[in-house]
Design a protein around this motif. Structure first.
Motif, short mmCIF file in Angstrom:
data_model
loop_
_atom_site.label_atom_id
_atom_site.label_comp_id
_atom_site.label_asym_id
_atom_site.label_seq_id
_atom_site.Cartn_x
_atom_site.Cartn_y
_atom_site.Cartn_z
N PHE A 1 0.85 -1.20 0.00
CA PHE A 1 0.00 0.00 0.00
C PHE A 1 0.88 1.25 0.00
O PHE A 1 0.67 2.18 -0.78
N VAL A 2 1.87 1.27 0.88
CA VAL A 2 2.77 2.42 0.97
C VAL A 2 3.50 2.66 -0.35
O VAL A 2 3.62 3.79 -0.82
N GLN A 3 3.99 1.59 -0.97
CA GLN A 3 4.70 1.71 -2.24
C GLN A 3 3.81 2.34 -3.32
O GLN A 3 4.25 3.21 -4.07
N ARG A 4 2.57 1.88 -3.39
CA ARG A 4 1.69 2.37 -4.45
C ARG A 4 1.33 3.84 -4.27
O ARG A 4 1.22 4.58 -5.24
N VAL A 5 1.17 4.26 -3.03
CA VAL A 5 0.87 5.67 -2.79
C VAL A 5 2.12 6.52 -3.05
O VAL A 5 2.05 7.56 -3.72
N CYS A 6 3.26 6.08 -2.56
CA CYS A 6 4.50 6.84 -2.76
C CYS A 6 4.91 6.90 -4.23
O CYS A 6 5.64 7.81 -4.64
N ALA A 7 4.45 5.95 -5.04
CA ALA A 7 4.77 5.96 -6.47
C ALA A 7 4.15 7.16 -7.18
O ALA A 7 4.53 7.48 -8.31
N LEU A 8 3.21 7.86 -6.54
CA LEU A 8 2.59 9.03 -7.15
C LEU A 8 3.54 10.22 -7.22
O LEU A 8 3.29 11.16 -7.96
N ASP A 9 4.61 10.17 -6.45
CA ASP A 9 5.66 11.20 -6.54
C ASP A 9 6.99 10.54 -6.23
O ASP A 9 7.18 10.00 -5.14
N ARG A 10 7.90 10.55 -7.20
CA ARG A 10 9.15 9.80 -7.08
C ARG A 10 10.04 10.29 -5.95
O ARG A 10 11.00 9.63 -5.58
N ARG A 11 9.73 11.46 -5.38
CA ARG A 11 10.56 11.97 -4.29
C ARG A 11 10.25 11.30 -2.95
O ARG A 11 11.06 11.36 -2.02
N LEU A 12 9.08 10.67 -2.81
CA LEU A 12 8.68 10.08 -1.54
C LEU A 12 9.41 8.76 -1.29
O LEU A 12 9.64 7.98 -2.21
N ARG A 13 9.74 8.51 -0.01
CA ARG A 13 10.47 7.31 0.38
C ARG A 13 9.55 6.37 1.17
O ARG A 13 9.23 6.64 2.34
N PRO A 14 9.15 5.24 0.56
CA PRO A 14 8.28 4.29 1.28
C PRO A 14 8.90 3.78 2.57
O PRO A 14 8.20 3.55 3.55
N GLU A 15 10.23 3.61 2.57
CA GLU A 15 10.88 3.08 3.77
C GLU A 15 10.78 4.05 4.94
O GLU A 15 10.77 3.64 6.11
N TRP A 16 10.69 5.35 4.66
CA TRP A 16 10.49 6.32 5.73
C TRP A 16 9.14 6.13 6.39
O TRP A 16 9.01 6.20 7.62
N VAL A 17 8.11 5.86 5.58
CA VAL A 17 6.77 5.65 6.13
C VAL A 17 6.77 4.45 7.07
O VAL A 17 6.20 4.50 8.17
N MET A 18 7.42 3.37 6.67
CA MET A 18 7.37 2.14 7.45
C MET A 18 8.25 2.20 8.70
O MET A 18 7.88 1.68 9.75
#
Length: 215
Positions: free
Chosen positions: A51-68
């Motif tokens: 889920f986090v990956q798919r949302v963060c894919a909307l802007d390449r600057r976002l880091r999914p690992e930071w969310v987790m």
């Protein structure tokens, strides 16, 4: 701050930066039903890495690992060349664009920044696969710019297509009538047959404006 709170911060950041006007719009762009998306955001459903990956894919600057994990920063930092940031273009060395039909990595931890005189592109990607030979070969690098709508594509052009399943493909796009649910993707290599993808599965489209090699 817990991972769900960080996810909420990401969604607010996406809305603030124009990815969509509402949380429902973010859900739609990430490929989720609004009710399902809301249940994850409010804690009724567990927050998954997918889920986090798919949302963060909307802007390449976002880091999914930071969310987790909360490690590092929400946004990626970039390594730059000696050229100024205004001239440098991000090169996603760990995010290959496949001239084939394989899955690509979900995200890149960092991007290099490179400068090529006279080239106007939003990003560079390395190429794997041989379905676009002889036009584009494995090991080439493509520069791309975003296309707003599928019905704006040129059948003679070459495009990088990103799907909700995280495929990242280099193809020609044959437009179909608006009432049809699929588009047709074509290769230059005659050994690869054309195939169809549902329009709703296509997350983003970029036109290839540069082909070269990193040496």
């Amino acid at each position: 701050m817990e991972s769900r709170e960080r996810m909420q911060q990401v969604v607010k950041w996406l809305i603030y930066n124009g990815a969509a006007e509402t949380q429902k719009g973010i859900a739609t762009k990430a490929g989720y039903n609004a009710t399902v998306f809301s249940s994850v955001m409010n804690g009724t459903t567990a927050l998954s890495y997918r889920f986090v990956q798919r949302v963060c894919a909307l802007d390449r600057r976002l880091r999914p690992e930071w969310v987790m994990s909360g490690d590092g920063e929400m946004l990626r930092t970039r390594r730059t060349t000696s050229k100024s940031r205004n001239e440098a273009i991000p090169y996603y060395r760990e995010l290959p664009a496949s001239a084939g039909e394989q899955d690509a990595p979900a995200y890149d931890e960092q991007a290099d920044e490179v400068y090529i005189p006279g080239v106007r592109a939003e990003a560079f990607f390395p190429v794997t696969g041989c379905s676009m030979m002889p036009t584009i070969s494995p090991g080439d690098m493509v520069g791309v710019v975003a296309v707003d709508r599928l019905d704006h594509v040129d059948p003679e052009g070459i495009y990088m297509v990103i799907t909700r399943q995280n495929e990242r493909m280099i193809k020609h796009i044959q437009p179909t009538p608006e009432e049809e649910s699929d588009v047709i993707l074509l290769s230059d290599n005659p050994q690869y047959a054309p195939f169809r993808r549902p329009k709703e599965d296509i997350l983003r489209v970029f036109r290839v404006v540069f082909v070269g090699k990193m040496v």
